[in-house]
Write a protein that holds these residues in place. Structure first.
Motif, PDB file in Angstrom:
ATOM      1  N   ILE A  78       2.432   6.887  -5.335  1.00  0.00           N
ATOM      2  CA  ILE A  78       1.809   6.938  -6.587  1.00  0.00           C
ATOM      3  C   ILE A  78       0.777   8.190  -6.758  1.00  0.00           C
ATOM      4  O   ILE A  78       0.997   9.362  -7.432  1.00  0.00           O
ATOM      5  CB  ILE A  78       1.413   5.848  -7.194  1.00  0.00           C
ATOM      6  N   ALA A  79       0.011   8.131  -5.784  1.00  0.00           N
ATOM      7  CA  ALA A  79      -1.109   9.146  -5.590  1.00  0.00           C
ATOM      8  C   ALA A  79      -0.630  10.554  -5.330  1.00  0.00           C
ATOM      9  O   ALA A  79      -0.875  11.599  -5.572  1.00  0.00           O
ATOM     10  CB  ALA A  79      -2.416   8.614  -4.572  1.00  0.00           C
ATOM     11  N   ALA A  80       0.219  10.314  -4.201  1.00  0.00           N
ATOM     12  CA  ALA A  80       0.783  11.573  -3.562  1.00  0.00           C
ATOM     13  C   ALA A  80       1.603  12.369  -4.458  1.00  0.00           C
ATOM     14  O   ALA A  80       1.801  13.713  -4.296  1.00  0.00           O
ATOM     15  CB  ALA A  80       1.540  11.213  -2.171  1.00  0.00           C
ATOM     16  N   GLU A  81       2.361  11.746  -5.466  1.00  0.00           N
ATOM     17  CA  GLU A  81       3.107  12.543  -6.477  1.00  0.00           C
ATOM     18  C   GLU A  81       2.259  12.771  -7.737  1.00  0.00           C
ATOM     19  O   GLU A  81       3.079  13.353  -8.604  1.00  0.00           O
ATOM     20  CB  GLU A  81       4.247  11.521  -6.838  1.00  0.00           C
ATOM     21  N   GLY A  82       0.995  12.731  -7.853  1.00  0.00           N
ATOM     22  CA  GLY A  82       0.076  13.456  -8.744  1.00  0.00           C
ATOM     23  C   GLY A  82       0.006  12.460 -10.209  1.00  0.00           C
ATOM     24  O   GLY A  82      -0.337  12.810 -10.958  1.00  0.00           O
TER      25      GLY A  82
ATOM     26  N   ALA B 234      -5.278   2.417   0.305  1.00  0.00           N
ATOM     27  CA  ALA B 234      -4.205   2.950   0.449  1.00  0.00           C
ATOM     28  C   ALA B 234      -3.930   4.619   0.153  1.00  0.00           C
ATOM     29  O   ALA B 234      -3.255   5.457   0.571  1.00  0.00           O
ATOM     30  CB  ALA B 234      -3.088   2.420  -0.561  1.00  0.00           C
ATOM     31  N   ALA B 235      -5.030   5.001  -0.893  1.00  0.00           N
ATOM     32  CA  ALA B 235      -5.001   6.473  -1.212  1.00  0.00           C
ATOM     33  C   ALA B 235      -6.580   6.854  -1.230  1.00  0.00           C
ATOM     34  O   ALA B 235      -7.125   6.818  -2.539  1.00  0.00           O
ATOM     35  CB  ALA B 235      -4.375   6.575  -2.775  1.00  0.00           C
ATOM     36  N   PRO B 236      -7.054   7.123  -0.154  1.00  0.00           N
ATOM     37  CA  PRO B 236      -8.326   7.485   0.185  1.00  0.00           C
ATOM     38  C   PRO B 236      -8.754   8.558  -0.806  1.00  0.00           C
ATOM     39  O   PRO B 236     -10.056   8.655  -1.128  1.00  0.00           O
ATOM     40  CB  PRO B 236      -8.500   7.842   1.673  1.00  0.00           C
ATOM     41  N   GLY B 237      -7.989   9.467  -1.013  1.00  0.00           N
ATOM     42  CA  GLY B 237      -8.421  10.640  -1.886  1.00  0.00           C
ATOM     43  C   GLY B 237      -8.336  10.425  -3.465  1.00  0.00           C
ATOM     44  O   GLY B 237      -8.838  11.282  -4.305  1.00  0.00           O
ATOM     45  N   ALA B 238      -7.885   9.265  -3.896  1.00  0.00           N
ATOM     46  CA  ALA B 238      -7.800   9.053  -5.147  1.00  0.00           C
ATOM     47  C   ALA B 238      -8.832   8.586  -5.919  1.00  0.00           C
ATOM     48  O   ALA B 238     -10.148   8.433  -5.332  1.00  0.00           O
ATOM     49  CB  ALA B 238      -6.767   7.849  -5.449  1.00  0.00           C
ATOM     50  N   ARG B 239      -9.183   8.921  -7.126  1.00  0.00           N
ATOM     51  CA  ARG B 239     -10.174   8.473  -8.111  1.00  0.00           C
ATOM     52  C   ARG B 239      -9.721   7.405  -8.993  1.00  0.00           C
ATOM     53  O   ARG B 239      -8.889   7.824  -9.940  1.00  0.00           O
ATOM     54  CB  ARG B 239     -10.975   9.587  -8.699  1.00  0.00           C
TER      55      ARG B 239
ATOM     56  N   PRO C 249       0.651  -1.269   0.087  1.00  0.00           N
ATOM     57  CA  PRO C 249       0.014   0.124   0.010  1.00  0.00           C
ATOM     58  C   PRO C 249       0.928   1.159   0.051  1.00  0.00           C
ATOM     59  O   PRO C 249       0.359   2.212  -0.490  1.00  0.00           O
ATOM     60  CB  PRO C 249      -0.680  -0.212   1.308  1.00  0.00           C
ATOM     61  N   GLU C 250       2.076   1.388   0.478  1.00  0.00           N
ATOM     62  CA  GLU C 250       2.925   2.360   0.565  1.00  0.00           C
ATOM     63  C   GLU C 250       3.177   2.934  -0.835  1.00  0.00           C
ATOM     64  O   GLU C 250       3.442   4.173  -1.021  1.00  0.00           O
ATOM     65  CB  GLU C 250       4.321   2.013   1.153  1.00  0.00           C
ATOM     66  N   MET C 251       3.494   2.140  -1.793  1.00  0.00           N
ATOM     67  CA  MET C 251       3.561   2.239  -3.117  1.00  0.00           C
ATOM     68  C   MET C 251       2.483   2.828  -3.848  1.00  0.00           C
ATOM     69  O   MET C 251       2.537   3.921  -4.499  1.00  0.00           O
ATOM     70  CB  MET C 251       4.025   1.120  -3.960  1.00  0.00           C
TER      71      MET C 251
ATOM     72  N   GLU D 271     -14.286  -4.472  -8.374  1.00  0.00           N
ATOM     73  CA  GLU D 271     -14.423  -3.657  -6.910  1.00  0.00           C
ATOM     74  C   GLU D 271     -13.563  -3.954  -5.988  1.00  0.00           C
ATOM     75  O   GLU D 271     -13.010  -2.890  -5.122  1.00  0.00           O
ATOM     76  CB  GLU D 271     -15.926  -4.098  -6.470  1.00  0.00           C
ATOM     77  N   ASN D 272     -13.076  -5.306  -5.841  1.00  0.00           N
ATOM     78  CA  ASN D 272     -11.881  -5.597  -4.572  1.00  0.00           C
ATOM     79  C   ASN D 272     -10.689  -4.834  -5.114  1.00  0.00           C
ATOM     80  O   ASN D 272      -9.870  -4.344  -4.109  1.00  0.00           O
ATOM     81  CB  ASN D 272     -11.867  -7.232  -4.508  1.00  0.00           C
ATOM     82  N   THR D 273     -10.335  -4.715  -6.242  1.00  0.00           N
ATOM     83  CA  THR D 273      -9.272  -3.968  -6.825  1.00  0.00           C
ATOM     84  C   THR D 273      -9.277  -2.476  -6.407  1.00  0.00           C
ATOM     85  O   THR D 273      -8.394  -1.836  -5.951  1.00  0.00           O
ATOM     86  CB  THR D 273      -8.890  -4.248  -8.326  1.00  0.00           C
ATOM     87  N   ASN D 274     -10.309  -1.899  -6.609  1.00  0.00           N
ATOM     88  CA  ASN D 274     -10.660  -0.534  -6.218  1.00  0.00           C
ATOM     89  C   ASN D 274     -10.446  -0.150  -4.878  1.00  0.00           C
ATOM     90  O   ASN D 274     -10.018   0.654  -4.328  1.00  0.00           O
ATOM     91  CB  ASN D 274     -12.057   0.043  -6.882  1.00  0.00           C
ATOM     92  N   LYS D 275     -11.121  -1.364  -4.186  1.00  0.00           N
ATOM     93  CA  LYS D 275     -11.126  -1.151  -2.641  1.00  0.00           C
ATOM     94  C   LYS D 275      -9.746  -1.013  -2.157  1.00  0.00           C
ATOM     95  O   LYS D 275      -9.503  -0.292  -1.140  1.00  0.00           O
ATOM     96  CB  LYS D 275     -11.767  -2.316  -1.984  1.00  0.00           C
ATOM     97  N   MET D 276      -8.723  -2.077  -2.614  1.00  0.00           N
ATOM     98  CA  MET D 276      -7.364  -1.834  -2.200  1.00  0.00           C
ATOM     99  C   MET D 276      -6.678  -0.592  -2.396  1.00  0.00           C
ATOM    100  O   MET D 276      -5.772  -0.032  -1.731  1.00  0.00           O
ATOM    101  CB  MET D 276      -6.648  -2.875  -2.793  1.00  0.00           C
TER     102      MET D 276
END
Length: 253
Positions: free
Chosen positions: A96-100, A136-141, A90-92, A127-132
């Protein structure tokens, strides 16, 4: 008594690769990428910009390296991640999300025959993939889906769309996974560079892999400056399109 042999000196710590320099601009006159992929999936960005996509990760060794390279060049990309690897690293996903960069659903476990499963199975897989990813990146879409192996069908495209995801294929495929044909090490690095430079066009979606593909990471040290000098490089947009502007009021007669 013979003198004791000198104590060997410890090896110097490994240093990171020399930073990449991405400067300069070179005009291009190649035709714009067009067409559609299987099942109606997208092969182009719909603009002159080029989108780099990296599949099958996250990889705890290679993903940080390509992220470092992208950061050095000020480039954003799209990462099509596998669900169980997103769960395990999840840290990856967070980085990925944090760096835009944009996150894309690449299915739970990369089943090449995913399209042959029933609708309920496919929906649960995505759905399970999106959940994971979102754990790790709650604000991502997660606005995109790429079928394993690019094995899209109209059914897969439909289900992904019902889950709010556009289906993306590719316009450029250097086949960086095909080491039996193109070799490993320098041979593969040179092949990936040559294939991308030969085939990329304005609007191309470029397929590459970060998971288990160190030669691809090396190739992008050369490709990123070459590409950035010639094209605008974007992450596929992960925000919903803005609502249309209201039509101006018609004045009364």
């Amino acid at each position: 008594m013979a003198p004791a042999p000198p104590t060997p000196k410890p090896a110097p710590p490994a240093t990171s690769a020399k930073p990449i320099s991405c400067t300069g601009k070179i005009a291009q006159t190649r035709p714009v990428a067009s067409g559609t992929g299987p099942g109606g999936s997208l092969v182009s960005t719909g603009s002159p910009a080029v989108a780099l996509t990296f599949d099958d990760g996250p990889d705890p060794i290679n993903t940080p390296k390509i992220l470092d390279e992208l950061k050095q060049c000020g480039v954003k990309a799209t990462f099509c991640v596998v669900g169980f690897r997103a769960r395990d690293h999840p840290e990856m996903i967070t980085r990925i999300a944090a760096e835009g960069h944009t996150l894309c659903n690449h299915s739970w476990q990369h089943l090449f025959d995913l399209a042959k499963r029933d609708d309920a199975y496919i929906r649960k897989d995505l759905e399970n993939t999106n959940k994971m990813i979102l754990r790790a990146a709650p604000g991502a879409r997660v606005a995109y889906f790429r079928a394993p192996g690019g094995n899209f069908t109209t059914k897969l495209v439909r289900i992904a769309s019902e889950l709010g995801m556009k289906s993306i294929y590719w316009h450029v495929d250097p086949r960086d996974w095909e080491s039996a044909k193109f070799g490993k090490g320098t041979a593969m690095v040179n092949h990936v560079i040559a294939a991308v430079e030969r085939d990329v066009r304005p609007g191309s979606i470029v397929l590459s892999h970060d998971n288990g593909k160190p030669d691809t990471i090396v190739a992008y040290r050369t490709l990123l400056p070459w590409l950035k000098a010639r094209y605008t490089l974007i992450a596929l947009p992960d925000a919903p399109p803005p609502p249309p502007s209201p039509a101006p009021a018609t004045p009364l007669p």
